[in-house]
Scaffold this active site. Sequence first.
Site, PDB file in Angstrom:
ATOM      1  N   GLY A  87       0.814  -1.217   0.000  1.00 13.24           N
ATOM      2  CA  GLY A  87       0.000   0.000   0.000  1.00 13.24           C
ATOM      3  C   GLY A  87       0.840   1.256   0.000  1.00 13.24           C
ATOM      4  O   GLY A  87       0.347   2.349  -0.306  1.00 13.24           O
ATOM      5  N   ASP A 136      -2.579   6.685   2.944  1.00 14.52           N
ATOM      6  CA  ASP A 136      -2.090   7.812   2.134  1.00 14.52           C
ATOM      7  C   ASP A 136      -0.797   7.470   1.396  1.00 14.52           C
ATOM      8  O   ASP A 136      -0.193   8.318   0.745  1.00 14.52           O
ATOM      9  CB  ASP A 136      -1.886   9.044   3.016  1.00 14.52           C
ATOM     10  CG  ASP A 136      -0.940   8.764   4.177  1.00 14.52           C
ATOM     11  OD1 ASP A 136      -0.346   7.661   4.212  1.00 14.52           O
ATOM     12  OD2 ASP A 136      -0.798   9.631   5.048  1.00 14.52           O
ATOM     13  N   GLY A 137      -0.337   6.240   1.545  1.00 15.23           N
ATOM     14  CA  GLY A 137       0.876   5.830   0.833  1.00 15.23           C
ATOM     15  C   GLY A 137       2.160   6.327   1.474  1.00 15.23           C
ATOM     16  O   GLY A 137       3.257   6.068   0.964  1.00 15.23           O
ATOM     17  N   ARG A 162      14.062  -0.335   2.185  1.00 10.95           N
ATOM     18  CA  ARG A 162      14.154  -1.686   2.739  1.00 10.95           C
ATOM     19  C   ARG A 162      14.836  -2.596   1.722  1.00 10.95           C
ATOM     20  O   ARG A 162      14.686  -2.420   0.508  1.00 10.95           O
ATOM     21  CB  ARG A 162      12.768  -2.239   3.037  1.00 10.95           C
ATOM     22  CG  ARG A 162      11.998  -1.396   4.009  1.00 10.95           C
ATOM     23  CD  ARG A 162      10.923  -2.184   4.678  1.00 10.95           C
ATOM     24  NE  ARG A 162       9.881  -2.649   3.789  1.00 10.95           N
ATOM     25  CZ  ARG A 162       8.768  -3.241   4.227  1.00 10.95           C
ATOM     26  NH1 ARG A 162       8.593  -3.447   5.515  1.00 10.95           N
ATOM     27  NH2 ARG A 162       7.837  -3.632   3.379  1.00 10.95           N
ATOM     28  N   ARG A 176       5.413 -12.712   0.972  1.00 13.26           N
ATOM     29  CA  ARG A 176       4.800 -13.037   2.269  1.00 13.26           C
ATOM     30  C   ARG A 176       3.879 -14.243   2.144  1.00 13.26           C
ATOM     31  O   ARG A 176       3.468 -14.602   1.034  1.00 13.26           O
ATOM     32  CB  ARG A 176       3.927 -11.840   2.712  1.00 13.26           C
ATOM     33  CG  ARG A 176       4.695 -10.559   2.817  1.00 13.26           C
ATOM     34  CD  ARG A 176       3.914  -9.360   2.255  1.00 13.26           C
ATOM     35  NE  ARG A 176       4.799  -8.197   2.155  1.00 13.26           N
ATOM     36  CZ  ARG A 176       4.992  -7.338   3.133  1.00 13.26           C
ATOM     37  NH1 ARG A 176       4.312  -7.456   4.247  1.00 13.26           N
ATOM     38  NH2 ARG A 176       5.840  -6.356   3.006  1.00 13.26           N
ATOM     39  N   ASP A 187       0.002 -11.450   6.386  1.00  9.18           N
ATOM     40  CA  ASP A 187       0.656 -10.605   5.375  1.00  9.18           C
ATOM     41  C   ASP A 187       1.959 -10.005   5.916  1.00  9.18           C
ATOM     42  O   ASP A 187       2.677  -9.337   5.175  1.00  9.18           O
ATOM     43  CB  ASP A 187      -0.283  -9.494   4.896  1.00  9.18           C
ATOM     44  CG  ASP A 187      -0.822  -8.652   6.031  1.00  9.18           C
ATOM     45  OD1 ASP A 187      -1.469  -9.213   6.931  1.00  9.18           O
ATOM     46  OD2 ASP A 187      -0.591  -7.439   6.037  1.00  9.18           O
ATOM     47  N   ASN A 188       2.259 -10.250   7.169  1.00 10.06           N
ATOM     48  CA  ASN A 188       3.535  -9.773   7.723  1.00 10.06           C
ATOM     49  C   ASN A 188       4.495 -10.924   7.985  1.00 10.06           C
ATOM     50  O   ASN A 188       5.478 -10.777   8.716  1.00 10.06           O
ATOM     51  CB  ASN A 188       3.288  -8.992   9.015  1.00 10.06           C
ATOM     52  CG  ASN A 188       2.609  -7.651   8.752  1.00 10.06           C
ATOM     53  OD1 ASN A 188       2.651  -7.150   7.631  1.00 10.06           O
ATOM     54  ND2 ASN A 188       2.006  -7.079   9.770  1.00 10.06           N
ATOM     55  N   ASP A 194       8.241  -6.214   8.450  1.00  7.35           N
ATOM     56  CA  ASP A 194       7.229  -5.196   8.759  1.00  7.35           C
ATOM     57  C   ASP A 194       7.265  -4.788  10.227  1.00  7.35           C
ATOM     58  O   ASP A 194       6.463  -5.239  11.050  1.00  7.35           O
ATOM     59  CB  ASP A 194       5.817  -5.660   8.366  1.00  7.35           C
ATOM     60  CG  ASP A 194       5.538  -5.381   6.898  1.00  7.35           C
ATOM     61  OD1 ASP A 194       6.491  -5.047   6.164  1.00  7.35           O
ATOM     62  OD2 ASP A 194       4.377  -5.489   6.480  1.00  7.35           O
TER      63      ASP A 194
END
Length: 498
Positions: free
Chosen positions: A93, A125-126, A176, A183, A252-253, A262
């Site tokens: 996201g 908001d990205g 990163r 994932r 998802d992490n 994450d």
Amino acid sequence: MSSPLEALLLHPDFLALGEDFYTHLQPTPLNNPSWVAVSSELANTLGLNTSFIKDDESLNILSGNVTPSSLKPYAAVYSGHQFGVWAGQLGDGRAITLGQIQGQDQSWEIQLKGAGLTPYSRMGDGRAVLRSSIREFLCSEAMHGLGIPTTRALAITQSPNRVIRESVENAAVVTRVAPSFIRFGHFEHFASNGLHAQLKELTDFVIQRFYPDSLEQDKPYLHFFEMVLKRSAKLVAQWQSVGFCHGVLNTDNMSILGLSLDYGPFGFMDKFALNHICNHTDSQGRYSFANQPQVFYWNLLCLAQALIPLMAIDDSDEAMEKAVEEIKPVLTSFSSIYLKEYQELMSHKLGFQGDVSGNSLQIIQAVIQLLDNNAMDYTYFFRNLSRLVKDPHQSLLRDHFVDTSAFDTWMTSYLNHLQVLGLDQESTIDKMNQVNPKYILRQHLAQMAIAESQAGQHAMVERLLQCLTQPFAEQPEFEDYAALPPDWASHLEVSCSS
Ligand code: AMP
Ligand code: MG
């Protein structure tokens, strides 16, 4: 002249998977970017020399303001279970992968977190704020220093652009770096949508690149799952052994490579508490410290379900049931693999050098209870224990216990047991200091560095980075960072807001 970074950045292999797996897009530029910090150790690993650190072109690339024309950045799609509930489609996201760098023995994906809106931003908001970016940057490199598998962080850049969270904060971008950011949620995504051809493509890609041994096996997918399970069990054992709480262990992490991934409302525990919850929005304590191994198991179960269609020889009920029967014993093995890893790590922390027979195990269990009952500082206790091995009459630990007689009882049995094991004292002390960190990223240290950075001074981020890359070494210049936290630190709370 092109930047040294640009010269190294290549087209990522992940793109070969095709457009069902990602969306091409450009990062959204930030105003007036500036450097906050750089991990020179990681820069070296990537083949970037220190001139990169001062380079304006690299600054622009890592802030998302300039994209080398040879690259086609992307955001990946995935799905996942969040807090035990199926959340449907998620995805990068606010993370955009620029490209990859070929290192000496592996390639590294370079990803900008906080680089602007993507098709997967949902309500977000990205962006990422400076506060959370500093936490992620420092924790990534601190984990690496501790020898715990993790995604890495090359740099933080920031901008005067304002981002609204609980208050108004500065925007930042963390670079990163990892061999892959795939994932568990990637697999769940294609499985849940019935896209079995893509699921197979993804799994084959991961196996070929990261689990090539599985290709040699009769049942490559089952073997692959077993390897992921082993890496995951080992990872969570390492977390438990250093008192690390992740905070948001959604599927998802969870990295398919068994990396810590994450960093949000994580925390290294100061006062030890088995039921510690580091994310104050996790009111039920689903992701409490003590629950982490169980949650890993649950997440692996989700991954197993996603992989079943690949393991079955066809899509008949019988074939599916057979695949389920085959995967069950692998899943069941999780708890014994985890326990073995965890007990061995704890045995080393206590100076038993890996012994986990009867009495060693009892003493490990007893020390966990003792620390929990007395809310003892976890890192401080283990680091200083070796000093008591040398001189049991020192009061440096005893004074911190509420129940001093429980401490005395444990200490007596501990010292007796060390004698029974008959290990050389000097080498025991040495070995204990090699596995019990003196320095961890305590919440108050991160908080102090953040406050200074927000005021325009980034020196403490750099100092902490330097200190935490060698957490087991005595570093007299950083003695303050090994001290117990001040009283104000016990009121610090971290939320998901990042
Ligand atoms: P997390 O809980 O941080 O792992 O985030 C869960 C999902 O929300 C992921 O798909 C993230 O990419 C997305 N996300 C989190 N924060 C933002 C944000 N500020 N803007 C866009 N997406 C976000
Ligand atoms: Mg996430």
